[in-house]
Design a protein around this motif. Structure first.
Motif, PDB file in Angstrom:
ATOM      1  N   LEU A 132       0.832  -1.192   0.000  1.00 34.40           N
ATOM      2  CA  LEU A 132       0.000   0.000   0.000  1.00 34.40           C
ATOM      3  C   LEU A 132       0.877   1.256   0.000  1.00 34.40           C
ATOM      4  CD1 LEU A 132      -2.959   0.817   0.151  1.00 34.40           C
ATOM      5  CD2 LEU A 132      -2.729   0.930   2.622  1.00 34.40           C
ATOM      6  N   ARG A 151      -6.986  11.852   4.366  1.00 35.70           N
ATOM      7  CA  ARG A 151      -6.995  10.607   5.119  1.00 35.70           C
ATOM      8  C   ARG A 151      -6.102  10.668   6.347  1.00 35.70           C
ATOM      9  NH1 ARG A 151      -9.029   6.955   7.412  1.00 35.70           N
ATOM     10  NH2 ARG A 151      -9.120   4.777   6.799  1.00 35.70           N
ATOM     11  N   PHE A 152      -4.969  11.344   6.229  1.00 39.83           N
ATOM     12  CA  PHE A 152      -4.017  11.316   7.345  1.00 39.83           C
ATOM     13  C   PHE A 152      -4.016  12.607   8.143  1.00 39.83           C
ATOM     14  CE2 PHE A 152      -2.378   8.371   4.162  1.00 39.83           C
ATOM     15  CZ  PHE A 152      -2.414   7.215   4.911  1.00 39.83           C
ATOM     16  N   TYR A 157     -13.176  18.269   3.801  1.00 35.93           N
ATOM     17  CA  TYR A 157     -13.118  18.605   2.380  1.00 35.93           C
ATOM     18  C   TYR A 157     -13.191  20.114   2.155  1.00 35.93           C
ATOM     19  CZ  TYR A 157     -13.958  13.604   1.688  1.00 35.93           C
ATOM     20  OH  TYR A 157     -13.873  12.237   1.712  1.00 35.93           O
ATOM     21  N   HIS A 176     -11.851  10.913  -5.359  1.00 35.25           N
ATOM     22  CA  HIS A 176     -12.327   9.663  -5.957  1.00 35.25           C
ATOM     23  C   HIS A 176     -11.333   9.148  -6.999  1.00 35.25           C
ATOM     24  CE1 HIS A 176     -15.336   7.218  -8.455  1.00 35.25           C
ATOM     25  NE2 HIS A 176     -14.957   6.514  -7.412  1.00 35.25           N
ATOM     26  N   ILE A 179      -8.264   7.697  -5.350  1.00 33.63           N
ATOM     27  CA  ILE A 179      -8.519   6.370  -4.776  1.00 33.63           C
ATOM     28  C   ILE A 179      -8.547   5.314  -5.879  1.00 33.63           C
ATOM     29  CG2 ILE A 179     -10.492   5.014  -3.899  1.00 33.63           C
ATOM     30  CD1 ILE A 179      -8.773   5.967  -1.688  1.00 33.63           C
ATOM     31  N   ARG A 183      -5.941   2.233  -6.067  1.00 29.33           N
ATOM     32  CA  ARG A 183      -6.414   0.851  -6.127  1.00 29.33           C
ATOM     33  C   ARG A 183      -5.760   0.113  -7.297  1.00 29.33           C
ATOM     34  NH1 ARG A 183     -11.288  -0.341  -9.172  1.00 29.33           N
ATOM     35  NH2 ARG A 183     -11.260  -2.616  -9.331  1.00 29.33           N
TER      36      ARG A 183
ATOM     37  N   GLY B   7     -19.758   6.627  -7.354  1.00 29.22           N
ATOM     38  CA  GLY B   7     -18.431   7.239  -7.237  1.00 29.22           C
ATOM     39  C   GLY B   7     -18.505   8.666  -6.723  1.00 29.22           C
ATOM     40  N   LEU B  10     -19.005   8.488  -3.031  1.00 31.85           N
ATOM     41  CA  LEU B  10     -17.997   7.814  -2.198  1.00 31.85           C
ATOM     42  C   LEU B  10     -17.215   8.744  -1.260  1.00 31.85           C
ATOM     43  CD1 LEU B  10     -16.525   4.866  -4.301  1.00 31.85           C
ATOM     44  CD2 LEU B  10     -17.987   4.759  -2.285  1.00 31.85           C
ATOM     45  N   PRO B  11     -16.686   9.867  -1.773  1.00 33.78           N
ATOM     46  CA  PRO B  11     -15.923  10.706  -0.836  1.00 33.78           C
ATOM     47  C   PRO B  11     -16.723  11.090   0.408  1.00 33.78           C
ATOM     48  CG  PRO B  11     -15.517  11.412  -3.062  1.00 33.78           C
ATOM     49  CD  PRO B  11     -16.615  10.380  -3.148  1.00 33.78           C
ATOM     50  N   ASP B  12     -18.000  11.414   0.226  1.00 32.56           N
ATOM     51  CA  ASP B  12     -18.818  11.745   1.402  1.00 32.56           C
ATOM     52  C   ASP B  12     -19.065  10.502   2.253  1.00 32.56           C
ATOM     53  OD1 ASP B  12     -19.102  14.491   1.106  1.00 32.56           O
ATOM     54  OD2 ASP B  12     -20.660  14.242  -0.419  1.00 32.56           O
ATOM     55  N   PHE B  14     -16.917   8.120   2.624  1.00 30.76           N
ATOM     56  CA  PHE B  14     -15.667   7.965   3.388  1.00 30.76           C
ATOM     57  C   PHE B  14     -15.697   8.846   4.631  1.00 30.76           C
ATOM     58  CE2 PHE B  14     -13.271   7.293  -0.868  1.00 30.76           C
ATOM     59  CZ  PHE B  14     -13.657   5.963  -0.900  1.00 30.76           C
ATOM     60  N   GLU B  15     -16.149  10.062   4.406  1.00 32.51           N
ATOM     61  CA  GLU B  15     -16.116  11.037   5.496  1.00 32.51           C
ATOM     62  C   GLU B  15     -17.255  10.799   6.479  1.00 32.51           C
ATOM     63  OE1 GLU B  15     -14.837  15.736   5.364  1.00 32.51           O
ATOM     64  OE2 GLU B  15     -16.825  15.202   4.655  1.00 32.51           O
ATOM     65  N   ASP B  35     -15.711  -3.665  -7.977  1.00 30.91           N
ATOM     66  CA  ASP B  35     -14.825  -2.516  -8.191  1.00 30.91           C
ATOM     67  C   ASP B  35     -15.016  -1.448  -7.111  1.00 30.91           C
ATOM     68  OD1 ASP B  35     -13.627  -3.620 -10.315  1.00 30.91           O
ATOM     69  OD2 ASP B  35     -14.669  -2.447 -11.858  1.00 30.91           O
ATOM     70  N   GLU B  38     -13.846  -2.543  -3.737  1.00 39.37           N
ATOM     71  CA  GLU B  38     -12.392  -2.448  -3.555  1.00 39.37           C
ATOM     72  C   GLU B  38     -11.945  -1.014  -3.286  1.00 39.37           C
ATOM     73  OE1 GLU B  38     -10.077  -4.323  -6.627  1.00 39.37           O
ATOM     74  OE2 GLU B  38     -11.199  -6.193  -6.378  1.00 39.37           O
ATOM     75  N   GLU B  39     -12.637  -0.074  -3.907  1.00 40.81           N
ATOM     76  CA  GLU B  39     -12.280   1.332  -3.655  1.00 40.81           C
ATOM     77  C   GLU B  39     -12.510   1.688  -2.185  1.00 40.81           C
ATOM     78  OE1 GLU B  39     -14.078   4.009  -6.510  1.00 40.81           O
ATOM     79  OE2 GLU B  39     -13.302   2.790  -8.151  1.00 40.81           O
ATOM     80  N   ILE B  42      -9.811  -0.009  -0.101  1.00 38.72           N
ATOM     81  CA  ILE B  42      -8.465   0.577  -0.108  1.00 38.72           C
ATOM     82  C   ILE B  42      -8.438   1.849   0.725  1.00 38.72           C
ATOM     83  CG2 ILE B  42      -8.505   2.085  -2.163  1.00 38.72           C
ATOM     84  CD1 ILE B  42      -5.816  -0.285  -2.192  1.00 38.72           C
ATOM     85  N   TRP B  43      -9.530   2.591   0.706  1.00 41.10           N
ATOM     86  CA  TRP B  43      -9.609   3.775   1.564  1.00 41.10           C
ATOM     87  C   TRP B  43      -9.469   3.377   3.029  1.00 41.10           C
ATOM     88  CZ3 TRP B  43      -9.778   9.031   1.365  1.00 41.10           C
ATOM     89  CH2 TRP B  43     -10.213   9.697   2.523  1.00 41.10           C
ATOM     90  N   LYS B  44     -10.171   2.283   3.383  1.00 40.44           N
ATOM     91  CA  LYS B  44     -10.094   1.834   4.776  1.00 40.44           C
ATOM     92  C   LYS B  44      -8.696   1.333   5.114  1.00 40.44           C
ATOM     93  CE  LYS B  44     -14.932   0.938   5.610  1.00 40.44           C
ATOM     94  NZ  LYS B  44     -16.002  -0.055   5.510  1.00 40.44           N
ATOM     95  N   LYS B  45      -8.092   0.657   4.140  1.00 38.86           N
ATOM     96  CA  LYS B  45      -6.757   0.085   4.373  1.00 38.86           C
ATOM     97  C   LYS B  45      -5.702   1.160   4.632  1.00 38.86           C
ATOM     98  CE  LYS B  45      -6.732  -4.230   1.972  1.00 38.86           C
ATOM     99  NZ  LYS B  45      -6.802  -4.666   0.573  1.00 38.86           N
ATOM    100  N   LEU B  46      -5.946   2.347   4.120  1.00 37.23           N
ATOM    101  CA  LEU B  46      -4.944   3.401   4.321  1.00 37.23           C
ATOM    102  C   LEU B  46      -4.633   3.613   5.800  1.00 37.23           C
ATOM    103  CD1 LEU B  46      -5.814   6.113   1.646  1.00 37.23           C
ATOM    104  CD2 LEU B  46      -3.695   4.835   1.840  1.00 37.23           C
ATOM    105  N   SER B  47      -5.585   3.248   6.646  1.00 32.95           N
ATOM    106  CA  SER B  47      -5.325   3.433   8.086  1.00 32.95           C
ATOM    107  C   SER B  47      -4.245   2.489   8.604  1.00 32.95           C
ATOM    108  CB  SER B  47      -6.615   3.217   8.877  1.00 32.95           C
ATOM    109  OG  SER B  47      -6.968   1.853   8.823  1.00 32.95           O
TER     110      SER B  47
END
Lengths: 215, 269
Positions: A132, A151-152, A157, A176, A179, A183, B7, B10-12, B14-15, B35, B38-39, B42-47
């Motif tokens: 990652l 994210r960090f 936003y 988006h 991301i 991916r 899509g 999605l950003p909202d 996530f937030e 698909d 997975e998006e 991966i956002w969750k995995k960033l943690s």
């Protein structure tokens, strides 16, 4: 004597709880030592911002120092009512842009620059984290930045939109897309393939934005 | 719903700022669509990516910078006061009439300067001068930090000061002489060695060159002596041979150092 001490600790306590903006106003009015409290609050987040962005630890350390030096030098340009977080990230972005202007980069991803990955649960997770991180570092810095910020650094936003000088909708679209790209990179790395664009991700010149004055 | 529409949400998502109904829509969709799933994943995995820690000396460096900055400011402020005390002419301007005249003059100067600078910066395309001036100022500030850190009690901090000085291509003469002083008199061998290393890049400066070459006679540590001999050889110092022969006469010279001198002399001839 005791009362004086108590007053001092109370003062310290108050300082530790005071909003960033109040502290910054004190710095602006000449109380340079108050900057220490802001340093404690922000130096680790800023360090992470830089290290996730550049992958270079020494540079990240230097840039953090640079940010606080600039705050001191340009403290008069801090306007009451400006959210401090937005202001400090603005300075941080400018410091980075100025650094690249002075020293153009030739590398983005060097294995030895990668932060050590802390062993967590399993070997598989370790590998995943490593992949990652690589996938993130393969992205052009501009795209990576928006992910790092949201994210960090946990900027909202709206804050990012103000920082980058674009619409809220644009920020969401860019997140988006970033991301999606992350991916793709990640999947390709997982499959052991070279990423789509194997060449070094060259930094695009991101024009600095200023709050009126030079910082 | 199509992926495109999802899509956008999605950003909202996530937030966590989606309305309840939309939230359910996204969740329904990602159950069926790999698909988009997975998006989100991966956002969750960033943690998983670790929070990194700044280097240990970060706070000390900040303190030194702050101290240097404030010392610099106080010096400037007191210099200003001195000037004010001396200025007799100045006092004349302090009468009410003088004050008005003075403000008017300042206003005119301000407008003129504003116009002039305004024109100039547009012409010079974005104030390159200003950036250059800022850069010089920052460099000076960093060097002040080095100077202040070289005075620290702890060898670790002095060591850091020396390594910090290496980041500058050009050293201020004051910093150079501080480094030479460190090379000669610092109590810690490590710090002396580091100072020598930092100075080795500035051998073209006569001040540095002389300081380093002169330091040989006073050094007690064999490690530093050897490093100095090597550097003199590397610099091809014109007096190196003579100096080394003198140095070899030093009583109780460490045998390894003596060997090094002989070796250096053989290379010089």
């Amino acid at each position: 004597m005791k009362e004086l001490e108590r007053a001092e600790t109370e003062n310290d306590q108050a300082m530790k709880l005071a909003p960033d903006e109040d502290l910054m106003l004190e710095v602006r009015n000449g109380a340079g030592e108050t900057l220490g409290v802001l340093f404690d609050r922000y130096h680790a987040p800023l360090y992470n911002f830089y290290s996730k962005l550049t992958g270079d630890r020494t540079l990240s350390d230097d840039l953090v120092q640079e940010v606080f030096l600039r705050i001191l030098k340009y403290r008069q340009s801090y306007q009451p009512g400006t959210p401090f977080r937005a202001w400090i990230y603005q300075i941080a972005r400018n410091a980075r842009v100025d650094h690249y202007r002075k020293t153009p980069r030739h590398i983005t991803f060097e294995p030895e620059m990668v932060a050590p990955v802390m062993p967590k649960d399993s070997a598989q997770q370790l590998e995943e984290t490593e992949l990652l991180h690589r996938a993130l570092m393969q992205m052009p810095e501009e795209k990576r930045e928006i992910l790092v910020l949201s994210r960090f650094q946990e900027l909202r936003y709206e804050e990012i939109a103000r920082l980058l000088g674009c619409e809220l909708g644009t920020v969401k679209t860019r997140i988006h897309r970033a991301i999606q790209e992350l991916r793709q990179n990640f999947k390709q790395l997982e499959r052991g393939l070279a990423p789509r664009e194997a060449g070094p991700a060259v930094v695009k010149t991101i024009p600095p934005r200023r709050f009126g004055n030079e910082m | 719903m199509k992926c495109e529409e999802i899509g956008e949400l999605l950003p909202d998502y996530f937030e966590g700022s989606l309305k309840a109904g939309q939230d359910a829509l996204v969740e329904q969709h990602i159950e069926q669509c790999a698909d988009c799933r997975e998006e989100v994943a991966i956002w969750k995995k960033l943690s998983l990516l670790p929070v990194e820690q700044p280097s240990a000396g970060s706070r000390e460096r900040f303190e030194a910078m702050l101290q240097a900055y404030q010392t610099g400011r106080n010096d400037k402020a007191s210099a200003g006061l001195e000037r004010e005390k001396r200025g007799l002419v100045w006092n004349r301007w302090r009468s009410p009439v003088g004050a008005v005249a003075w403000s008017a003059a300042l206003l005119v100067i301000g407008i003129l300067a504003g116009n002039y600078l305004g024109n100039r910066t547009t012409r010079s395309n974005g104030g390159q001068d200003e950036i250059a001036a800022m850069h010089t100022e920052l460099t000076n500030m960093r060097q002040l930090v080095v100077l202040s850190m070289l005075q620290q009690q702890s060898a670790g901090e002095r060591l850091q000061a020396v390594s910090y000085s290496r980041r500058e291509d050009q050293l201020d003469p004051q910093v150079m002489s501080a480094l030479v002083h460190t090379l000669r008199y610092d109590g810690s061998v490590d710090v002396r060695l580091a100072a020598l290393d930092a100075l080795s890049r500035h051998g073209a400066q006569p001040q540095v060159h002389k300081g380093v070459v002169d330091a040989l006679q006073e050094q007690q540590s064999p490690l530093v002596q050897v490093a100095l001999i090597d550097l003199m050889l590397e610099w091809r110092d014109p007096d190196a041979a003579q100096r080394l022969r003198n140095f070899e006469q030093t009583p109780n010279l460490n045998p390894t150092v003596r060997q090094r001198v002989d070796w250096a002399l053989s290379r010089l001839n």
